[in-house]
Design a protein around this motif. Structure first.
Motif, PDB file in Angstrom:
ATOM      1  N   GLN A  71       0.759  -1.278  -0.135  1.00 18.42           N
ATOM      2  CA  GLN A  71       0.072   0.120  -0.095  1.00 18.42           C
ATOM      3  C   GLN A  71       0.764   1.207   0.035  1.00 18.42           C
ATOM      4  OE1 GLN A  71      -3.009  -0.536   3.225  1.00 18.42           O
ATOM      5  NE2 GLN A  71      -4.407  -0.116   1.602  1.00 18.42           N
ATOM      6  N   PHE A  72       0.271   2.350  -0.370  1.00 15.49           N
ATOM      7  CA  PHE A  72       0.704   3.807  -0.285  1.00 15.49           C
ATOM      8  C   PHE A  72       1.612   4.007   1.074  1.00 15.49           C
ATOM      9  CE2 PHE A  72      -0.323   8.142   0.783  1.00 15.49           C
ATOM     10  CZ  PHE A  72       1.025   8.647   0.564  1.00 15.49           C
ATOM     11  N   ASN A  73       2.701   4.354   0.953  1.00 17.55           N
ATOM     12  CA  ASN A  73       3.484   4.475   2.051  1.00 17.55           C
ATOM     13  C   ASN A  73       4.218   3.400   2.848  1.00 17.55           C
ATOM     14  OD1 ASN A  73       4.617   7.275   2.625  1.00 17.55           O
ATOM     15  ND2 ASN A  73       2.686   7.756   3.444  1.00 17.55           N
ATOM     16  N   GLU A  74       3.748   2.212   2.631  1.00 19.62           N
ATOM     17  CA  GLU A  74       3.975   1.185   3.277  1.00 19.62           C
ATOM     18  C   GLU A  74       5.636   0.841   2.834  1.00 19.62           C
ATOM     19  OE1 GLU A  74       1.478  -2.473   2.529  1.00 19.62           O
ATOM     20  OE2 GLU A  74       2.770  -3.553   3.962  1.00 19.62           O
ATOM     21  N   ILE A  75       6.425   0.224   4.019  1.00 19.65           N
ATOM     22  CA  ILE A  75       7.785  -0.039   3.613  1.00 19.65           C
ATOM     23  C   ILE A  75       7.801  -1.662   3.419  1.00 19.65           C
ATOM     24  CG2 ILE A  75      10.096  -0.147   4.274  1.00 19.65           C
ATOM     25  CD1 ILE A  75       9.332   2.442   5.930  1.00 19.65           C
ATOM     26  N   VAL A  76       8.516  -2.170   2.419  1.00 22.27           N
ATOM     27  CA  VAL A  76       8.161  -3.530   2.115  1.00 22.27           C
ATOM     28  C   VAL A  76       9.842  -4.147   2.128  1.00 22.27           C
ATOM     29  CG1 VAL A  76       6.115  -3.571   1.066  1.00 22.27           C
ATOM     30  CG2 VAL A  76       7.852  -3.215  -0.219  1.00 22.27           C
ATOM     31  N   GLU A  77      10.024  -5.273   2.232  1.00 25.72           N
ATOM     32  CA  GLU A  77      11.186  -5.890   1.917  1.00 25.72           C
ATOM     33  C   GLU A  77      11.249  -6.687   0.604  1.00 25.72           C
ATOM     34  OE1 GLU A  77      14.448  -6.487   3.494  1.00 25.72           O
ATOM     35  OE2 GLU A  77      13.923  -4.580   4.412  1.00 25.72           O
ATOM     36  N   ILE A  78      12.052  -6.483  -0.408  1.00 23.37           N
ATOM     37  CA  ILE A  78      11.979  -7.279  -1.597  1.00 23.37           C
ATOM     38  C   ILE A  78      13.269  -8.129  -1.626  1.00 23.37           C
ATOM     39  CG2 ILE A  78      11.594  -7.178  -4.217  1.00 23.37           C
ATOM     40  CD1 ILE A  78      10.397  -4.481  -3.882  1.00 23.37           C
ATOM     41  N   GLU A  79      13.132  -9.404  -1.753  1.00 25.40           N
ATOM     42  CA  GLU A  79      14.251 -10.310  -2.006  1.00 25.40           C
ATOM     43  C   GLU A  79      14.131 -10.798  -3.580  1.00 25.40           C
ATOM     44  OE1 GLU A  79      15.545 -13.563   1.120  1.00 25.40           O
ATOM     45  OE2 GLU A  79      14.148 -14.460  -0.182  1.00 25.40           O
ATOM     46  N   THR A  80      15.272 -11.158  -3.886  1.00 28.40           N
ATOM     47  CA  THR A  80      15.361 -11.893  -5.246  1.00 28.40           C
ATOM     48  C   THR A  80      16.325 -12.979  -5.172  1.00 28.40           C
ATOM     49  OG1 THR A  80      15.583 -11.477  -7.762  1.00 28.40           O
ATOM     50  CG2 THR A  80      17.260 -10.177  -6.132  1.00 28.40           C
ATOM     51  N   GLU A  81      16.201 -13.830  -5.962  1.00 25.65           N
ATOM     52  CA  GLU A  81      16.982 -15.102  -5.913  1.00 25.65           C
ATOM     53  C   GLU A  81      17.025 -15.741  -7.291  1.00 25.65           C
ATOM     54  OE1 GLU A  81      16.119 -17.957  -3.088  1.00 25.65           O
ATOM     55  OE2 GLU A  81      17.791 -19.383  -3.745  1.00 25.65           O
ATOM     56  N   PRO A  82      18.246 -15.461  -8.003  1.00 22.62           N
ATOM     57  CA  PRO A  82      18.356 -16.483  -9.369  1.00 22.62           C
ATOM     58  C   PRO A  82      18.485 -17.849  -8.850  1.00 22.62           C
ATOM     59  CG  PRO A  82      20.539 -15.343  -8.614  1.00 22.62           C
ATOM     60  CD  PRO A  82      19.495 -15.047  -7.468  1.00 22.62           C
ATOM     61  N   LEU A  83      17.369 -18.433  -9.274  1.00 24.44           N
ATOM     62  CA  LEU A  83      17.008 -19.946  -8.935  1.00 24.44           C
ATOM     63  C   LEU A  83      17.815 -20.947  -9.658  1.00 24.44           C
ATOM     64  CD1 LEU A  83      13.315 -19.958  -8.245  1.00 24.44           C
ATOM     65  CD2 LEU A  83      15.084 -19.937  -6.495  1.00 24.44           C
ATOM     66  N   SER A  84      17.582 -20.756 -11.069  1.00 23.77           N
ATOM     67  CA  SER A  84      18.078 -21.752 -11.959  1.00 23.77           C
ATOM     68  C   SER A  84      18.307 -21.379 -13.435  1.00 23.77           C
ATOM     69  CB  SER A  84      17.325 -23.335 -11.959  1.00 23.77           C
ATOM     70  OG  SER A  84      16.117 -22.800 -12.340  1.00 23.77           O
ATOM     71  N   TYR A  85      18.761 -22.150 -14.272  1.00 22.86           N
ATOM     72  CA  TYR A  85      19.075 -21.642 -15.542  1.00 22.86           C
ATOM     73  C   TYR A  85      19.327 -23.015 -16.343  1.00 22.86           C
ATOM     74  CZ  TYR A  85      24.022 -22.590 -15.222  1.00 22.86           C
ATOM     75  OH  TYR A  85      25.481 -22.884 -15.109  1.00 22.86           O
ATOM     76  N   ASN A  86      19.028 -22.934 -17.971  1.00 21.13           N
ATOM     77  CA  ASN A  86      19.256 -23.909 -18.494  1.00 21.13           C
ATOM     78  C   ASN A  86      20.188 -23.198 -19.819  1.00 21.13           C
ATOM     79  OD1 ASN A  86      17.253 -22.899 -20.168  1.00 21.13           O
ATOM     80  ND2 ASN A  86      15.828 -24.189 -19.185  1.00 21.13           N
ATOM     81  N   ARG A  87      20.180 -24.176 -21.103  1.00 14.47           N
ATOM     82  CA  ARG A  87      20.933 -23.366 -22.113  1.00 14.47           C
ATOM     83  C   ARG A  87      20.697 -22.106 -22.354  1.00 14.47           C
ATOM     84  NH1 ARG A  87      21.544 -26.676 -27.974  1.00 14.47           N
ATOM     85  NH2 ARG A  87      23.123 -25.067 -28.855  1.00 14.47           N
ATOM     86  N   TYR A  88      19.412 -21.671 -22.472  1.00 14.55           N
ATOM     87  CA  TYR A  88      18.776 -20.466 -22.913  1.00 14.55           C
ATOM     88  C   TYR A  88      18.126 -19.435 -22.032  1.00 14.55           C
ATOM     89  CZ  TYR A  88      20.257 -22.039 -27.466  1.00 14.55           C
ATOM     90  OH  TYR A  88      20.740 -22.258 -28.758  1.00 14.55           O
ATOM     91  N   PHE A  89      17.503 -20.223 -20.940  1.00 15.18           N
ATOM     92  CA  PHE A  89      16.510 -19.464 -19.866  1.00 15.18           C
ATOM     93  C   PHE A  89      17.250 -19.471 -18.547  1.00 15.18           C
ATOM     94  CE2 PHE A  89      13.930 -21.351 -23.262  1.00 15.18           C
ATOM     95  CZ  PHE A  89      13.299 -20.256 -23.806  1.00 15.18           C
ATOM     96  N   CYS A  90      17.039 -18.230 -18.016  1.00  9.54           N
ATOM     97  CA  CYS A  90      17.484 -17.908 -16.496  1.00  9.54           C
ATOM     98  C   CYS A  90      16.246 -17.788 -15.785  1.00  9.54           C
ATOM     99  CB  CYS A  90      18.421 -16.857 -16.512  1.00  9.54           C
ATOM    100  SG  CYS A  90      19.965 -17.062 -17.414  1.00  9.54           S
ATOM    101  N   TYR A  91      16.154 -18.474 -14.676  1.00  5.62           N
ATOM    102  CA  TYR A  91      14.866 -18.335 -13.989  1.00  5.62           C
ATOM    103  C   TYR A  91      15.027 -17.594 -12.314  1.00  5.62           C
ATOM    104  CZ  TYR A  91      13.502 -21.673 -17.116  1.00  5.62           C
ATOM    105  OH  TYR A  91      13.037 -22.390 -18.454  1.00  5.62           O
ATOM    106  N   ARG A  92      14.447 -16.632 -12.169  1.00  8.46           N
ATOM    107  CA  ARG A  92      14.688 -15.984 -10.879  1.00  8.46           C
ATOM    108  C   ARG A  92      13.503 -15.433 -10.185  1.00  8.46           C
ATOM    109  NH1 ARG A  92      18.142 -11.647  -9.077  1.00  8.46           N
ATOM    110  NH2 ARG A  92      19.741 -11.808 -10.935  1.00  8.46           N
ATOM    111  N   GLU A  93      13.348 -15.550  -9.068  1.00  6.46           N
ATOM    112  CA  GLU A  93      12.244 -15.231  -8.211  1.00  6.46           C
ATOM    113  C   GLU A  93      12.307 -13.999  -7.364  1.00  6.46           C
ATOM    114  OE1 GLU A  93       9.469 -18.646  -6.682  1.00  6.46           O
ATOM    115  OE2 GLU A  93      10.331 -17.830  -4.544  1.00  6.46           O
ATOM    116  N   PHE A  94      11.479 -13.002  -7.264  1.00  6.14           N
ATOM    117  CA  PHE A  94      11.213 -12.084  -6.220  1.00  6.14           C
ATOM    118  C   PHE A  94      10.155 -12.480  -5.365  1.00  6.14           C
ATOM    119  CE2 PHE A  94      12.432 -10.736 -10.640  1.00  6.14           C
ATOM    120  CZ  PHE A  94      13.437  -9.969 -10.383  1.00  6.14           C
ATOM    121  N   ARG A  95      10.430 -12.002  -4.033  1.00  7.65           N
ATOM    122  CA  ARG A  95       9.602 -12.084  -2.976  1.00  7.65           C
ATOM    123  C   ARG A  95       9.433 -10.928  -2.200  1.00  7.65           C
ATOM    124  NH1 ARG A  95      13.930 -16.274  -2.456  1.00  7.65           N
ATOM    125  NH2 ARG A  95      13.350 -17.940  -3.551  1.00  7.65           N
TER     126      ARG A  95
END
Lengths: 242, 242
Positions: A71-95
């Motif tokens: 919400q407006f003015n709320e302070i949130v924590e954002i975490e990101t983690e590069p989870l895995s990859y294969n030959r062409y694709f890289c998968y990343r999560e944000f929480r």
């Protein structure tokens, strides 16, 4: 299983909507910014990989799961983690977490590396991806099937000067804006998305008009962005009444 | 002579234009956010003045002077100072510095307090303004004369869902976007503003179409935003070739 990166973020006034929720396209922009910040910290910023590899990162798909919208003015924590990859694709999560540590949102994103000159997807170089410590997998993780819309309604939008970003094409966040904007005002005021699958198919240049096409079946909306008869993006959103 | 407040800010990717400059409407949003942050620090945040006084801050005019535009990824220092006030108007300056301490931009802004119910400008309460330590003056500081445009070209825009902010009307930053967007693409790519005077006359609600009207005389552009035959905003911009 990759290297995590975390930052806190306060939702600004000018990116909050009439319901005092953050505008969702802004959250996607912030997520990409944080991924980029992590790369800089690892010595793998955009300038470096452009200079050393002639490559640029491109996001190809997002799956967004929303328990509660910041919400407006709320302070949130954002975490990101590069989870895995294969030959062409890289998968990343944000929480995204609230200050009590409760998870509010998860964004699962697929990235590819594009050769700047050929504009084609390039194999992921091992030395470029190693510092992220993500897992090498063989499997290709696919999003949902986005079927072509058959009886879609359609609204036209003109690409504006400020829709373009430093790459000279339409910024990623605009697609979701166009998809939202066609929906009924009262519906938008009384519903929030629970889950969004969004796939970027083809970049949009300045000077084009785009069509934002949609079908609605109760709490499910399906979307296409097209220009010059070509498909640029697709999405499926599941909504919840608030 | 008022209490200064200072913060640093890094220009994000998604708010940078094709020339790698910050998008100017974004700088105005950031400035307002910082003014609001200072008020919170002084215990005079928007919620408090709404609850205790039934008032809301509204910006009525900006004068923006640009020596150099902040660039993508650049970290700038933004300082704000509430300079002075009279019976109805409060004057605040924003100064943007690069990391060497060179001034890049100055924004001189006029604010008023509006009664939430009557939507009319309210006198500045002495106890509300005192903590800012700005100077009380008798003089009304006026911007330039914005003459009505006589042979303006005109482009229509539809107000979009995400143009609205938490107040339910069109966010301030959109006016400048509409004013920019009508100009020639090649002109925008090869020029930056040196000076912008921008006056907000009347708020815009959802559901209206607006007209972005403009006249160009060499390096001077003059702008009007109108809706339903009413004037909403005016601007004069002086451009410089880059």
């Amino acid at each position: 299983m990759g290297k995590k990166y975390r930052t806190s973020y306060q939702i600004p006034f000018y990116e909050s909507d009439i319901n005092h929720h953050v505008k969702l396209p802004h959250i996607l922009s912030i997520a990409l910014q944080i991924a980029s910040d992590q790369s800089v910290e690892l010595g793998l910023g955009d300038e470096r990989i452009f200079k050393d590899y002639n490559l640029v990162w491109v996001v190809s798909e997002h799956e967004v799961i929303i328990d509660r919208l910041p919400q407006f003015n709320e302070i949130v924590e954002i975490e990101t983690e590069p989870l895995s990859y294969n030959r062409y694709f890289c998968y990343r999560e944000f929480r995204i977490y609230d200050k009590k540590g409760e998870k509010m949102m998860t964004i699962f994103s697929t990235f590819v590396l594009m050769d700047y000159d050929t504009r084609k997807v390039h194999e992921v170089p091992e030395d470029l991806i190693a510092p992220y410590e993500s897992e090498k997998i063989r499997k290709i993780l696919r999003g949902p099937k986005y079927r072509a819309l058959e009886k879609a309604a359609e609204t036209l939008y003109h690409v504006r000067y400020f829709d373009l970003d430093v790459n000279g094409h339409v910024n990623n966040s605009r697609y979701l804006e166009w998809m939202y904007d066609v929906l009924d005002f009262t519906f938008l005021k009384t519903h929030i998305p629970q889950k969004i699958n969004l796939k970027y198919v083809k970049e949009i240049q300045y000077g084009n008009d785009i069509a934002s096409r949609w079908e609605q079946d109760g709490l499910i909306t399906k979307h296409e962005i097209t220009s010059n008869g070509q498909l640029n993006a697709q999405a499926i959103t599941q909504w919840e009444e608030v």
